[in-house]
Design an enzyme around this catalytic site. Structure first.
Site, PDB file in Angstrom:
ATOM      1  N   TYR A 130       0.920  -1.094  -0.070  1.00 17.25           N
ATOM      2  CA  TYR A 130       0.071   0.160   0.060  1.00 17.25           C
ATOM      3  C   TYR A 130       1.020   1.187  -0.032  1.00 17.25           C
ATOM      4  O   TYR A 130       0.468   2.167   0.693  1.00 17.25           O
ATOM      5  CB  TYR A 130      -1.094   0.036   1.307  1.00 17.25           C
ATOM      6  CG  TYR A 130      -1.855  -1.111   1.279  1.00 17.25           C
ATOM      7  CD1 TYR A 130      -2.221  -2.010   0.087  1.00 17.25           C
ATOM      8  CD2 TYR A 130      -2.720  -1.260   2.605  1.00 17.25           C
ATOM      9  CE1 TYR A 130      -3.081  -3.192   0.360  1.00 17.25           C
ATOM     10  CE2 TYR A 130      -3.734  -2.404   2.640  1.00 17.25           C
ATOM     11  CZ  TYR A 130      -3.952  -3.165   1.521  1.00 17.25           C
ATOM     12  OH  TYR A 130      -4.764  -4.244   1.639  1.00 17.25           O
ATOM     13  N   LYS A 182       5.762 -14.117   2.847  1.00 10.22           N
ATOM     14  CA  LYS A 182       5.765 -15.139   1.642  1.00 10.22           C
ATOM     15  C   LYS A 182       7.165 -14.880   1.070  1.00 10.22           C
ATOM     16  O   LYS A 182       7.161 -14.664  -0.183  1.00 10.22           O
ATOM     17  CB  LYS A 182       4.747 -14.459   0.733  1.00 10.22           C
ATOM     18  CG  LYS A 182       4.393 -15.490  -0.446  1.00 10.22           C
ATOM     19  CD  LYS A 182       3.702 -16.763  -0.073  1.00 10.22           C
ATOM     20  CE  LYS A 182       3.253 -17.752  -0.971  1.00 10.22           C
ATOM     21  NZ  LYS A 182       2.761 -19.039  -0.693  1.00 10.22           N
ATOM     22  N   ASP A 215      -0.492 -17.675   3.322  1.00  8.37           N
ATOM     23  CA  ASP A 215      -1.585 -18.423   2.721  1.00  8.37           C
ATOM     24  C   ASP A 215      -1.915 -19.436   4.002  1.00  8.37           C
ATOM     25  O   ASP A 215      -2.877 -19.860   4.468  1.00  8.37           O
ATOM     26  CB  ASP A 215      -1.312 -19.123   1.518  1.00  8.37           C
ATOM     27  CG  ASP A 215       0.198 -19.523   1.231  1.00  8.37           C
ATOM     28  OD1 ASP A 215       1.082 -19.415   2.232  1.00  8.37           O
ATOM     29  OD2 ASP A 215       0.704 -20.222   0.250  1.00  8.37           O
ATOM     30  N   ASP A 239      -3.537  -6.179   6.764  1.00  9.13           N
ATOM     31  CA  ASP A 239      -4.884  -5.641   6.474  1.00  9.13           C
ATOM     32  C   ASP A 239      -6.033  -6.787   6.514  1.00  9.13           C
ATOM     33  O   ASP A 239      -7.216  -6.832   6.800  1.00  9.13           O
ATOM     34  CB  ASP A 239      -4.829  -4.754   5.265  1.00  9.13           C
ATOM     35  CG  ASP A 239      -6.241  -3.917   5.127  1.00  9.13           C
ATOM     36  OD1 ASP A 239      -7.216  -3.805   5.907  1.00  9.13           O
ATOM     37  OD2 ASP A 239      -6.296  -3.659   4.007  1.00  9.13           O
ATOM     38  N   ASP A 243      -9.101  -8.338   9.191  1.00 10.77           N
ATOM     39  CA  ASP A 243     -10.404  -8.630   9.106  1.00 10.77           C
ATOM     40  C   ASP A 243     -10.411 -10.102   8.998  1.00 10.77           C
ATOM     41  O   ASP A 243     -11.731 -10.333   9.640  1.00 10.77           O
ATOM     42  CB  ASP A 243     -10.664  -8.241   7.597  1.00 10.77           C
ATOM     43  CG  ASP A 243     -11.142  -6.690   7.528  1.00 10.77           C
ATOM     44  OD1 ASP A 243     -10.808  -5.637   8.218  1.00 10.77           O
ATOM     45  OD2 ASP A 243     -11.918  -6.341   6.410  1.00 10.77           O
TER      46      ASP A 243
END
Ligand code: ATP
Length: 347
Positions: A130, A182, A215, A239, A243
């Site tokens: 971001y 990752k 993942d 982020d 959630d």
């Protein structure tokens, strides 16, 4: 009586509605003999952009820096075009905050997919995917730059370990930090992130430290939510995982957050502007009220923070007054009234 200057940025959509509820809670604390609060309220966000062409004028950052803490509603940043500025990014960079702390836990009486989640996601908030550094290529392609710096990664990791220490002290149980990455694909950027995290982990030998692929981590959070303690993540991964954690716990209506730097801090609900329910007076104010509890703790007002959290939990456990997202039909004002009732009933 201690008096705190709070810079309030209600923002857009349900932001002003939930901020009004949160201010009623702070004012009730004062009326009960707690600290006093002076509010310096400023417009910022999409509505201000529509009015003036700017989403956050310079004087807002000046006011935010002058305050003891900043309380934010929600801003519709997705609607603001590049020329309107980046109010959230500007606030984060201006206040020199690198990490957002987002706790999620199952609350007795509230139906949730996870019976036993109790974790906190510590998310970097100024860079990563971001970073807003995007450009078009000349071959009908588009590129986004994922920026990872050792400085921001180290600050975020320090915040995660500080959370782990606090949780260990509060619960008496061993704490664990899980850094999410990752690195098999993002060898350089997540390589640097993990290097910074591992260096900080060495400073905290009493805290267990592990790393997980994003993942696999997302799947394990759904399968074994109770296994997670402090999750340390770069911007986009954090982020998404915050959630996931909020959804596994009690939903966005209860998800609070704190962005704390060395000199300044701001507090906001995890949810956005919720345009589908804005203006109806039915938003769940608890996420913002719990963010206020985090703000009180930051200000050193632990008694006030405990009182607010107990009041919210008591209303949720009782179940008679709940907003629509929790299966009830109460308005934001009725939910706040119930919380104030619990606050006033405390000794
Ligand atoms: P953003 O991009 O800013 O995250 P969004 O529209 O993707 O915004 P939210 O604004 O958080 O996400 O809303 C997601 C859903 O959750 C919507 O259906 C919204 O009504 C609901 N929601 C969010 N916050 C609340 C709240 N405080 N009370 C009740 N429902 C909420």
């Amino acid at each position: 009586m201690t008096n705190y200057a709070i810079c309030v940025l209600p923002g857009d959509g349900i932001g002003p509605e939930v901020i009004n509820c949160a201010r009623r809670v702070l004012d009730t604390l004062t009326a009960r003999g707690g600290p006093g609060f002076t509010y310096d309220v400023h417009k910022a966000g999409y509505d201000l952009f529509l009015e003036t062409g700017h989403s956050m004028p310079d004087n807002v950052l000046v006011a935010a820096k002058a305050a003891d803490a900043v309380l934010l509603g929600a801003m519709d940043v997705a609607q603001i075009p590049p020329q309107g500025g980046d109010p959230l990014g500007g606030l984060r960079i201006g206040l020199e905050v690198s990490a957002s702390v987002r706790p999620s836990r199952t609350i007795p009486g509230i139906p949730s997919p996870a019976a036993d989640i109790d974790c906190v996601v510590v998310r970097e908030v100024t860079e990563g995917l971001y970073s807003r550094d995007e450009y078009m290529g000349d071959d009908d392609s588009a590129y986004a730059v994922r920026v990872i710096t050792r400085d921001a990664s180290t600050k975020t990791a320090r915040m995660a370990f500080a959370q782990a220490i606090a949780r260990q002290q509060a619960s008496g149980k061993p704490a664990r930090v899980t850094a999410v990455h990752k690195v098999g694909v993002l060898k350089l950027s997540d390589g640097l992130f993990l290097e910074a995290c591992a260096a900080v982990a060495e400073e905290f030998p009493d805290i267990e430290y592990e790393t997980r692929n994003i993942d696999a981590c997302a799947m394990e959070m759904v399968r074994e939510p109770g296994e997670f303690d402090v999750i340390l993540a770069t911007n986009a991964f954090g982020d998404i995982l915050s959630d996931v954690a909020a959804g596994l716990a009690a939903g966005l209506g209860l998800a609070a957050s704190a962005c704390i730097g060395d000199r300044w801090a701001y507090f906001e609900p995890v949810h956005g502007t919720a345009p589908d329910i804005a203006g109806k007076g039915i938003a769940n104010p608890c996420a913002t009220i719990l963010s206020v509890a985090m703000m009180l703790r930051y200000l050193g007002e632990d008694l006030g923070a405990d009182a607010v959290e107990h009041a919210v939990n008591a209303v949720l456990a009782d179940g008679a007054v709940r907003t629509g997202d929790l299966g009830g039909s109460a308005t934001s004002a009725e939910m706040t009234d119930a919380i104030l009732g619990q606050l006033n009933a405390q000794q």
